[in-house]
Design an enzyme around this catalytic site. Structure first.
Site, PDB file in Angstrom:
ATOM      1  N   CYS A   1       0.859  -1.185   0.000  1.00  0.00           N
ATOM      2  CA  CYS A   1       0.000   0.000   0.000  1.00  0.00           C
ATOM      3  C   CYS A   1       0.897   1.237   0.000  1.00  0.00           C
ATOM      4  CB  CYS A   1      -0.987  -0.020   1.173  1.00  0.00           C
ATOM      5  SG  CYS A   1      -0.238   0.032   2.810  1.00  0.00           S
TER       6      CYS A   1
ATOM      7  N   ASN B   1       2.242   1.451   4.400  1.00  0.00           N
ATOM      8  CA  ASN B   1       2.535   0.168   5.066  1.00  0.00           C
ATOM      9  C   ASN B   1       2.184   0.207   6.561  1.00  0.00           C
ATOM     10  OD1 ASN B   1       5.427  -2.025   5.649  1.00  0.00           O
ATOM     11  ND2 ASN B   1       3.342  -2.596   5.171  1.00  0.00           N
TER      12      ASN B   1
ATOM     13  N   CYS C   1      -1.596   0.838   7.347  1.00  0.00           N
ATOM     14  CA  CYS C   1      -3.045   0.586   7.452  1.00  0.00           C
ATOM     15  C   CYS C   1      -3.466  -0.660   6.685  1.00  0.00           C
ATOM     16  CB  CYS C   1      -3.849   1.784   6.949  1.00  0.00           C
ATOM     17  SG  CYS C   1      -3.592   3.291   7.920  1.00  0.00           S
ATOM     18  N   ARG C   2      -3.461  -0.604   5.361  1.00  0.00           N
ATOM     19  CA  ARG C   2      -4.028  -1.695   4.560  1.00  0.00           C
ATOM     20  C   ARG C   2      -3.110  -2.897   4.409  1.00  0.00           C
ATOM     21  NH1 ARG C   2      -5.227   2.207  -0.362  1.00  0.00           N
ATOM     22  NH2 ARG C   2      -3.304   3.035   0.546  1.00  0.00           N
TER      23      ARG C   2
ATOM     24  N   ASP D   1      -8.173   3.943   0.903  1.00  0.00           N
ATOM     25  CA  ASP D   1      -7.243   4.302   1.966  1.00  0.00           C
ATOM     26  C   ASP D   1      -8.057   4.767   3.180  1.00  0.00           C
ATOM     27  OD1 ASP D   1      -5.328   5.362   3.606  1.00  0.00           O
ATOM     28  OD2 ASP D   1      -4.301   6.469   2.021  1.00  0.00           O
TER      29      ASP D   1
HETATM   30  P1  4NP Z   1      -1.847   2.835   4.045  1.00  0.00           P
HETATM   31  O1  4NP Z   1      -2.494   4.192   4.600  1.00  0.00           O
HETATM   32  O2  4NP Z   1      -1.264   3.167   2.695  1.00  0.00           O
HETATM   33  O3  4NP Z   1      -3.013   1.901   3.948  1.00  0.00           O
HETATM   34  O4  4NP Z   1      -0.803   2.401   5.052  1.00  0.00           O
HETATM   35  C1  4NP Z   1      -1.771   5.379   4.748  1.00  0.00           C
HETATM   36  C2  4NP Z   1      -0.984   5.571   5.854  1.00  0.00           C
HETATM   37  C3  4NP Z   1      -0.301   6.743   6.020  1.00  0.00           C
HETATM   38  C4  4NP Z   1      -0.396   7.734   5.061  1.00  0.00           C
HETATM   39  C5  4NP Z   1      -1.183   7.530   3.946  1.00  0.00           C
HETATM   40  C6  4NP Z   1      -1.861   6.359   3.784  1.00  0.00           C
HETATM   41  N1  4NP Z   1       0.283   8.942   5.235  1.00  0.00           N
HETATM   42  O5  4NP Z   1       0.091   9.872   4.411  1.00  0.00           O
HETATM   43  O6  4NP Z   1       1.060   9.099   6.205  1.00  0.00           O
END
Ligand code: 4NP
Length: 149
Positions: free
Chosen positions: A8, A11, A13-14, A121
């Site tokens: 993702c 790294n 959340c998803r 997201d």
């Molecule tokens: P992920 O979600 O891609 O599912 O881990 C996010 C986590 C952090 C951020 C964006 C998306 N961020 O902008 O810090």
């Protein structure tokens, strides 16, 4: 050994959720890992809301730590599953040749073939976003696990 990488943006959340869910459905004969296309959260544990929704369904992802996707992941892994369009474009931009590109797939295409749907997201939303993501990933991982085993 078959090796699967979940990717993702951050790294946290998803993809850590996807990693924990798929690991729980496969034996130790498989290696499952996750990474982010960005380096914002290198060394960080998953978001507390991902940890909480995983725990609700009996999985402990609290020990995972963030890392950034790297070109050598194309050599290490057999299947690279991305969560959304932006992850897809970022990973494909690092591919060196067609063999790398062929490993990169939208995870929801396992459930909805050829649709290229995004796992949304959930970072800027509420807890219900994480519940929704969990359910989508659980469904996709059921298909992945049954295809691989
Ligand atoms: P992920 O979600 O891609 O599912 O881990 C996010 C986590 C952090 C951020 C964006 C998306 N961020 O902008 O810090």
């Amino acid at each position: 050994m078959t090796k699967i990488l979940m990717v993702c943006l951050g790294n946290i959340c998803r993809s850590p959720l996807a990693e924990g869910i798929l690991k729980s459905k496969l034996s130790n004969a498989f290696q499952v890992d996750s990474a982010g296309t960005a380096n914002y959260h290198t060394g960080s544990p998953p978001d507390s809301r991902s940890v909480a929704v995983a725990r609700k369904y009996g999985l402990d992802i609290s020990k995972l730590r963030g890392r950034q996707f790297k070109v050598s992941d194309f050599d290490t892994f057999d299947h690279i599953y991305v969560m959304d369009d932006s992850n897809f474009n970022n990973v494909m931009a690092l591919a060196r040749h067609d063999k790398d590109k062929a490993k990169v797939k939208f995870i929801l295409n396992e459930v909805y073939p050829n649709q290229n749907y995004d796992v949304p997201d959930p970072y800027y939303g509420g807890d219900e976003g994480f519940e929704n993501v969990y359910k989508m990933l659980d469904e996709a991982c059921n298909v992945i696990a049954s295809t691989l085993t």
